[in-house]
Design a protein around this motif. Structure first.
Motif, PDB file in Angstrom:
ATOM      1  N   GLN A  29       0.828  -1.205   0.000  1.00 17.79           N
ATOM      2  CA  GLN A  29       0.000   0.000   0.000  1.00 17.79           C
ATOM      3  C   GLN A  29       0.866   1.260   0.000  1.00 17.79           C
ATOM      4  O   GLN A  29       0.536   2.250  -0.654  1.00 17.79           O
ATOM      5  CB  GLN A  29      -0.929   0.003   1.219  1.00 17.79           C
ATOM      6  N   ILE A  30       1.990   1.213   0.701  1.00 15.84           N
ATOM      7  CA  ILE A  30       2.896   2.356   0.755  1.00 15.84           C
ATOM      8  C   ILE A  30       3.539   2.622  -0.597  1.00 15.84           C
ATOM      9  O   ILE A  30       3.670   3.772  -1.029  1.00 15.84           O
ATOM     10  CB  ILE A  30       3.984   2.131   1.824  1.00 15.84           C
ATOM     11  N   THR A  31       3.955   1.565  -1.287  1.00 15.75           N
ATOM     12  CA  THR A  31       4.786   1.721  -2.483  1.00 15.75           C
ATOM     13  C   THR A  31       4.048   1.571  -3.794  1.00 15.75           C
ATOM     14  O   THR A  31       4.629   1.796  -4.852  1.00 15.75           O
ATOM     15  CB  THR A  31       5.928   0.684  -2.471  1.00 15.75           C
ATOM     16  N   TRP A  32       2.770   1.206  -3.763  1.00 19.98           N
ATOM     17  CA  TRP A  32       2.043   0.885  -4.989  1.00 19.98           C
ATOM     18  C   TRP A  32       2.091   2.019  -6.009  1.00 19.98           C
ATOM     19  O   TRP A  32       2.420   1.826  -7.181  1.00 19.98           O
ATOM     20  CB  TRP A  32       0.598   0.535  -4.627  1.00 19.98           C
ATOM     21  N   LYS A  33       1.772   3.231  -5.564  1.00 21.73           N
ATOM     22  CA  LYS A  33       1.762   4.367  -6.491  1.00 21.73           C
ATOM     23  C   LYS A  33       3.151   4.967  -6.711  1.00 21.73           C
ATOM     24  O   LYS A  33       3.407   5.590  -7.740  1.00 21.73           O
ATOM     25  CB  LYS A  33       0.820   5.445  -5.959  1.00 21.73           C
ATOM     26  N   ALA A  34       4.054   4.780  -5.750  1.00 26.24           N
ATOM     27  CA  ALA A  34       5.373   5.417  -5.845  1.00 26.24           C
ATOM     28  C   ALA A  34       6.363   4.614  -6.669  1.00 26.24           C
ATOM     29  O   ALA A  34       7.162   5.175  -7.425  1.00 26.24           O
ATOM     30  CB  ALA A  34       5.943   5.653  -4.448  1.00 26.24           C
ATOM     31  N   SER A  35       6.345   3.282  -6.528  1.00 25.76           N
ATOM     32  CA  SER A  35       7.374   2.477  -7.183  1.00 25.76           C
ATOM     33  C   SER A  35       6.841   1.237  -7.885  1.00 25.76           C
ATOM     34  O   SER A  35       7.606   0.529  -8.540  1.00 25.76           O
ATOM     35  CB  SER A  35       8.421   2.032  -6.143  1.00 25.76           C
ATOM     36  N   GLY A  36       5.565   0.939  -7.735  1.00 24.25           N
ATOM     37  CA  GLY A  36       5.030  -0.274  -8.326  1.00 24.25           C
ATOM     38  C   GLY A  36       4.940  -1.428  -7.359  1.00 24.25           C
ATOM     39  O   GLY A  36       4.581  -2.538  -7.746  1.00 24.25           O
ATOM     40  N   ALA A  37       5.315  -1.203  -6.114  1.00 23.34           N
ATOM     41  CA  ALA A  37       5.161  -2.205  -5.036  1.00 23.34           C
ATOM     42  C   ALA A  37       5.951  -3.474  -5.296  1.00 23.34           C
ATOM     43  O   ALA A  37       5.394  -4.564  -5.344  1.00 23.34           O
ATOM     44  CB  ALA A  37       3.676  -2.531  -4.828  1.00 23.34           C
ATOM     45  N   HIS A  38       7.274  -3.351  -5.421  1.00 22.46           N
ATOM     46  CA  HIS A  38       8.123  -4.537  -5.566  1.00 22.46           C
ATOM     47  C   HIS A  38       8.502  -5.086  -4.187  1.00 22.46           C
ATOM     48  O   HIS A  38       8.145  -6.200  -3.840  1.00 22.46           O
ATOM     49  CB  HIS A  38       9.373  -4.191  -6.369  1.00 22.46           C
ATOM     50  N   VAL A  39       9.302  -4.326  -3.440  1.00 15.97           N
ATOM     51  CA  VAL A  39       9.703  -4.682  -2.074  1.00 15.97           C
ATOM     52  C   VAL A  39      10.347  -6.068  -2.019  1.00 15.97           C
ATOM     53  O   VAL A  39      10.299  -6.746  -0.990  1.00 15.97           O
ATOM     54  CB  VAL A  39       8.487  -4.629  -1.100  1.00 15.97           C
ATOM     55  N   ASN A  40      10.942  -6.501  -3.118  1.00 18.16           N
ATOM     56  CA  ASN A  40      11.454  -7.861  -3.224  1.00 18.16           C
ATOM     57  C   ASN A  40      12.312  -7.955  -4.477  1.00 18.16           C
ATOM     58  O   ASN A  40      11.807  -7.720  -5.584  1.00 18.16           O
ATOM     59  CB  ASN A  40      10.267  -8.830  -3.303  1.00 18.16           C
ATOM     60  N   PRO A  41      13.602  -8.302  -4.364  1.00 21.77           N
ATOM     61  CA  PRO A  41      14.443  -8.422  -5.556  1.00 21.77           C
ATOM     62  C   PRO A  41      13.915  -9.426  -6.579  1.00 21.77           C
ATOM     63  O   PRO A  41      14.116  -9.256  -7.782  1.00 21.77           O
ATOM     64  CB  PRO A  41      15.793  -8.885  -4.977  1.00 21.77           C
ATOM     65  N   ALA A  42      13.225 -10.468  -6.112  1.00 21.01           N
ATOM     66  CA  ALA A  42      12.666 -11.456  -7.035  1.00 21.01           C
ATOM     67  C   ALA A  42      11.560 -10.825  -7.884  1.00 21.01           C
ATOM     68  O   ALA A  42      11.462 -11.087  -9.097  1.00 21.01           O
ATOM     69  CB  ALA A  42      12.126 -12.657  -6.257  1.00 21.01           C
ATOM     70  N   VAL A  43      10.730 -10.000  -7.281  1.00 21.10           N
ATOM     71  CA  VAL A  43       9.674  -9.311  -8.022  1.00 21.10           C
ATOM     72  C   VAL A  43      10.288  -8.341  -9.024  1.00 21.10           C
ATOM     73  O   VAL A  43       9.840  -8.239 -10.169  1.00 21.10           O
ATOM     74  CB  VAL A  43       8.720  -8.582  -7.061  1.00 21.10           C
ATOM     75  N   THR A  44      11.310  -7.629  -8.607  1.00 17.94           N
ATOM     76  CA  THR A  44      11.976  -6.700  -9.516  1.00 17.94           C
ATOM     77  C   THR A  44      12.569  -7.433 -10.709  1.00 17.94           C
ATOM     78  O   THR A  44      12.448  -6.976 -11.856  1.00 17.94           O
ATOM     79  CB  THR A  44      13.084  -5.932  -8.768  1.00 17.94           C
ATOM     80  N   LEU A  45      13.202  -8.581 -10.477  1.00 15.48           N
ATOM     81  CA  LEU A  45      13.742  -9.378 -11.586  1.00 15.48           C
ATOM     82  C   LEU A  45      12.629  -9.829 -12.517  1.00 15.48           C
ATOM     83  O   LEU A  45      12.783  -9.806 -13.750  1.00 15.48           O
ATOM     84  CB  LEU A  45      14.502 -10.584 -11.040  1.00 15.48           C
ATOM     85  N   ALA A  46      11.498 -10.230 -11.954  1.00 14.85           N
ATOM     86  CA  ALA A  46      10.366 -10.667 -12.772  1.00 14.85           C
ATOM     87  C   ALA A  46       9.871  -9.539 -13.673  1.00 14.85           C
ATOM     88  O   ALA A  46       9.561  -9.750 -14.852  1.00 14.85           O
ATOM     89  CB  ALA A  46       9.239 -11.172 -11.877  1.00 14.85           C
ATOM     90  N   PHE A  47       9.784  -8.322 -13.136  1.00 15.50           N
ATOM     91  CA  PHE A  47       9.353  -7.177 -13.932  1.00 15.50           C
ATOM     92  C   PHE A  47      10.387  -6.841 -15.001  1.00 15.50           C
ATOM     93  O   PHE A  47      10.032  -6.394 -16.096  1.00 15.50           O
ATOM     94  CB  PHE A  47       9.103  -5.974 -13.024  1.00 15.50           C
ATOM     95  N   LEU A  48      11.657  -7.049 -14.694  1.00 20.25           N
ATOM     96  CA  LEU A  48      12.708  -6.814 -15.684  1.00 20.25           C
ATOM     97  C   LEU A  48      12.586  -7.803 -16.837  1.00 20.25           C
ATOM     98  O   LEU A  48      12.657  -7.419 -18.008  1.00 20.25           O
ATOM     99  CB  LEU A  48      14.085  -6.942 -15.016  1.00 20.25           C
ATOM    100  N   VAL A  49      12.385  -9.065 -16.515  1.00 25.31           N
ATOM    101  CA  VAL A  49      12.225 -10.098 -17.550  1.00 25.31           C
ATOM    102  C   VAL A  49      10.982  -9.831 -18.389  1.00 25.31           C
ATOM    103  O   VAL A  49      10.972 -10.073 -19.607  1.00 25.31           O
ATOM    104  CB  VAL A  49      12.143 -11.497 -16.901  1.00 25.31           C
ATOM    105  N   GLY A  50       9.945  -9.297 -17.771  1.00 25.20           N
ATOM    106  CA  GLY A  50       8.712  -8.998 -18.490  1.00 25.20           C
ATOM    107  C   GLY A  50       8.711  -7.666 -19.209  1.00 25.20           C
ATOM    108  O   GLY A  50       7.674  -7.227 -19.706  1.00 25.20           O
ATOM    109  N   SER A  51       9.866  -7.023 -19.287  1.00 22.66           N
ATOM    110  CA  SER A  51      10.017  -5.732 -19.980  1.00 22.66           C
ATOM    111  C   SER A  51       9.079  -4.670 -19.417  1.00 22.66           C
ATOM    112  O   SER A  51       8.462  -3.900 -20.153  1.00 22.66           O
ATOM    113  CB  SER A  51       9.764  -5.905 -21.488  1.00 22.66           C
TER     114      SER A  51
END
Length: 281
Positions: free
Chosen positions: A69-91
């Motif tokens: 809820q804190i990060t959803w609008k500011a950063s996309g709500a990753h809060v997890n390197p695995a999620v960030t990698l997934a978003f990177l792979v998904g362009s």
């Protein structure tokens, strides 16, 4: 547009991009730190009341919902390197931004773990909730469990944040997904699903036994989830050139700099588009 007005527009767009990126990095740092503080705090073995699996799962559920809820609008709500990698792979995010996110997440997790260490005493903070593989669980089983747990989490993150599929805050659904993982994963590895969650406490207490499992399993699971969601379940129409441009952060920068000033009556849609682009780059 060329000349002074064009340079002024480029400077304004660059400033907006810098502010959005800084806000996103701080949001990832703050939310990950809070997530680790509350989540790992629920695993401490207090003498008078040992934590139950359900208590830990619910706490991580609530901590995740809070962080998202804190990060959803500011950063996309990753809060997890695995999620960030997934978003990177998904362009859906550029490489430079992904690196910044992971650095912010790991730093936040370390600060959160340090704060928890500082407010607890004695034997309570000896292990500080460090993820460990149970003695009756093999390395292969541990990696597989972390892979599967993270796969379902990342699939839920994509489905909950995909504007084509859902509207509104994804906090509740992502929190439920994290709780689901803990209800099973605690019996195998203590349940990580998030390399930052494992990294922070391990750094503070200096315990890295089989720590690589809590990177390899989640990261592989995240990549598989991204491929399944973005290329099989709900494929998008990005071309290879567009994916490469997003990866390097070029296409979105050019868009920010080149877009003409919108009329005042169109400012609402322009702000929405700018926010979306800034979250990608």
């Amino acid at each position: 547009m060329t000349g002074p007005e064009g340079h002024g527009l480029a400077k304004m767009r660059g400033c907006a991009l810098w502010m959005a990126t800084s806000k996103a990095l701080f949001a990832e740092f703050l939310a990950t730190g809070l997530y680790v503080f509350f989540g790992v705090g629920s695993t401490l073995h207090w003498p008078l009341a040992l934590p139950t699996v359900l208590q830990i799962a619910i706490t991580f559920n609530l901590a995740t919902a809070m962080a998202v809820q804190i990060t959803w609008k500011a950063s996309g709500a990753h809060v997890n390197p695995a999620v960030t990698l997934a978003f990177l792979v998904g362009s859906q995010i550029s490489l430079p931004r992904a690196v910044g996110y992971v650095a912010a997440q790991l730093t936040g997790a370390t600060v959160g773990a340090a704060m928890l260490y500082g407010v607890t005493t004695g034997d309570l903070r000896e292990t500080l909730g460090v993820n460990m593989v149970w003695s009756n669980v093999s390395i292969g089983q541990a990696v597989t469990v972390e892979l599967v747990l993270t796969l379902q989490l990342v699939l839920c993150v994509f489905a909950s944040t995909d504007r084509r599929q859902a509207a509104g805050s994804p906090a509740v659904m992502i929190g439920i997904s994290v709780a689901l993982g803990h209800l099973i994963g605690i019996y195998f590895t203590g349940c990580s699903m998030n390399p930052a969650r494992s990294f922070g406490p391990a750094i503070i207490v200096g315990k890295f036994t089989l720590h690589w499992i809590f990177w390899v399993g989640p990261l592989i699971g995240a990549v598989l989830a991204s491929l399944i969601y973005n290329f099989i379940l709900f494929p998008d129409t990005k071309t290879l050139a567009q994916r490469l441009a997003i990866l390097m952060g070029n296409a979105e920068t050019e868009t920010l700099v080149a877009v003409e000033p919108q009329k005042e009556s169109q400012s609402g849609s322009g702000d929405t588009k700018l926010e979306s682009v800034c979250q990608m780059i």
